[in-house]
Scaffold this active site. Structure first.
Site, PDB file in Angstrom:
ATOM      1  N   HIS A  48       0.254  -1.400  -0.447  1.00 24.45           N
ATOM      2  CA  HIS A  48       0.067  -0.091   0.138  1.00 24.45           C
ATOM      3  C   HIS A  48       0.806   1.409   0.498  1.00 24.45           C
ATOM      4  O   HIS A  48       0.560   2.385  -0.512  1.00 24.45           O
ATOM      5  CB  HIS A  48      -0.994   0.223   1.552  1.00 24.45           C
ATOM      6  N   ARG A  73       7.643  -6.220   3.043  1.00 25.16           N
ATOM      7  CA  ARG A  73       6.028  -6.585   2.280  1.00 25.16           C
ATOM      8  C   ARG A  73       5.658  -6.162   0.392  1.00 25.16           C
ATOM      9  O   ARG A  73       5.251  -5.057   0.226  1.00 25.16           O
ATOM     10  CB  ARG A  73       4.410  -6.135   2.650  1.00 25.16           C
ATOM     11  N   ASP A  87      17.868 -10.272  -2.696  1.00 27.51           N
ATOM     12  CA  ASP A  87      19.667  -9.782  -3.669  1.00 27.51           C
ATOM     13  C   ASP A  87      19.982  -8.329  -2.626  1.00 27.51           C
ATOM     14  O   ASP A  87      20.973  -8.208  -2.245  1.00 27.51           O
ATOM     15  CB  ASP A  87      19.171 -10.151  -4.845  1.00 27.51           C
ATOM     16  N   GLU A 152      -5.731 -13.190   4.929  1.00 24.33           N
ATOM     17  CA  GLU A 152      -7.221 -11.945   5.258  1.00 24.33           C
ATOM     18  C   GLU A 152      -8.079 -11.729   4.813  1.00 24.33           C
ATOM     19  O   GLU A 152      -8.571 -11.549   4.433  1.00 24.33           O
ATOM     20  CB  GLU A 152      -6.183 -10.742   4.882  1.00 24.33           C
ATOM     21  N   ASP A 178      -8.561  -6.006   6.402  1.00 25.63           N
ATOM     22  CA  ASP A 178      -8.605  -7.055   4.796  1.00 25.63           C
ATOM     23  C   ASP A 178      -9.974  -7.658   5.197  1.00 25.63           C
ATOM     24  O   ASP A 178     -10.927  -8.031   4.940  1.00 25.63           O
ATOM     25  CB  ASP A 178      -8.189  -7.602   4.050  1.00 25.63           C
TER      26      ASP A 178
HETATM   27  O1  LIG Z   1      -5.544  -6.274   6.304  1.00 22.01           O
HETATM   28  C1  LIG Z   1      -5.044  -5.581   6.970  1.00 22.01           C
HETATM   29  O2  LIG Z   1      -4.942  -5.087   7.956  1.00 22.01           O
HETATM   30  C2  LIG Z   1      -2.941  -5.539   6.843  1.00 22.01           C
HETATM   31  O3  LIG Z   1      -3.181  -5.907   6.058  1.00 22.01           O
HETATM   32  C3  LIG Z   1      -2.765  -4.215   6.895  1.00 22.01           C
HETATM   33  C4  LIG Z   1      -2.951  -2.987   6.071  1.00 22.01           C
HETATM   34  O4  LIG Z   1      -2.027  -3.016   4.843  1.00 22.01           O
HETATM   35  C5  LIG Z   1      -3.324  -1.838   6.742  1.00 22.01           C
HETATM   36  O5  LIG Z   1      -3.926  -1.554   7.493  1.00 22.01           O
HETATM   37  C6  LIG Z   1      -2.543  -0.518   7.288  1.00 22.01           C
HETATM   38  O6  LIG Z   1      -2.291   0.642   8.276  1.00 22.01           O
END
Ligand SMILES: O=C(O)C(=O)C[C@H](O)[C@@H](O)CO
Length: 266
Positions: A48, A73, A87, A152, A178
């Protein structure tokens, strides 16, 4: 000389709780500030945050000689991007939207050299091997990889036992925002039904001897997750910390009251 020791993986194995923070500003300079603020780990968020591979690499470089461990991530768990991040020195990976044991096994293989995986050999070009100065890098790198899969949605929850049982998965991270969205509670990760699902998931992850991870931007919610047994947890993001601090400074100067805290948070 061997690959650098993965201190985060070692701490999880020893059962030491690891406190983390989310870095989504896409800045190596900001990451360096965060990494010298006492947190055990920092998530460099390419899902994100406005991060591409070189920018994530710059942040890995900024964290290199700090006490804070870097977790990265990528936007998705694709072998090509994992190879580039490996790497550049990433050792701990958080992979979003894992829904099956098959997907988890593919990730384990993408992060390891043969015969245990499919990682291509080229770390001599990168920070991972200290630019080819670590003589035993390729023969020791696999042992220092830490794979955290992110569950999630309801599909991932339904397969939680199979996913957590995969050898090479070190931990399972529940994404509350999520998960809440997929369960019909968009914007409300604290909904009781979501908390019940997280409680169940944590108990299954623990049953497989794997570490339980989660994040929140709410301190009361963090206390709830800690009581549920979280082994590693991010308790905020650089973005929400910055927003809170600049707002408070201005309000304090003007003598204005703070706005009511927003419930949930994501
Ligand atoms: O689903 C979630 O909770 C995440 O994956 C973390 C998120 O990316 C987000 O809430 C971070 O602010």
């Amino acid at each position: 000389m061997s690959a650098p020791k993965n201190t985060f993986k070692a701490a999880l194995r020893e059962g030491r709780f690891q406190l983390g923070l989310w870095a989504a500003l896409g800045s190596a300079y900001a990451a360096e500030i965060l990494a010298t603020s006492g947190y055990d780990w920092l998530l460099i968020d390419g899902e994100h945050g406005p991060n591409d591979v070189p920018l994530m690499g710059a942040q890995l470089g900024a964290l290199r000689h700090t006490p804070t461990h870097a977790m990265v991530r990528p936007p998705m768990g694709e072998a090509w991007i994992l190879k580039q991040l490996l790497d550049q020195g990433a050792q701990t990976f958080l992979i979003p939207m894992v829904e099956s044991a098959e997907q988890a096994r593919a990730l384990v293989r993408a992060l390891r050299y043969p015969p245990h995986g499919i990682r291509g050999v080229g770390a001599g070009l990168g920070r991972a091997s200290d630019f080819n100065r670590v003589a035993d890098y390729v023969t020791t790198a696999n042992d220092e990889i830490c794979l955290i899969v992110q569950v999630e949605n309801r599909a991932g929850l339904a397969a939680i036992d199979e996913i957590a049982a995969v050898e090479g998965v070190d931990g399972v991270f529940i994404g509350p925002s999520d998960l809440a969205a997929d369960m019909g509670h968009l914007g409300n990760p604290g909904a009781p039904e979501v908390l019940a699902a997280i409680t169940h998931a944590f108990s299954r992850i623990k049953a497989h001897g794997k570490a339980r991870g989660i994040m929140t931007v709410s301190l009361p919610q963090a206390a709830v997750y800690r009581d549920l047994g979280a082994d590693f947890m991010a308790i905020g993001t650089d973005v929400n910390c910055l927003v809170a601090a600049v707002g408070d400074l201005r309000r304090q100067f003007l003598g204005e009251a703070a706005p009511a805290a927003r419930g949930g948070g994501y």
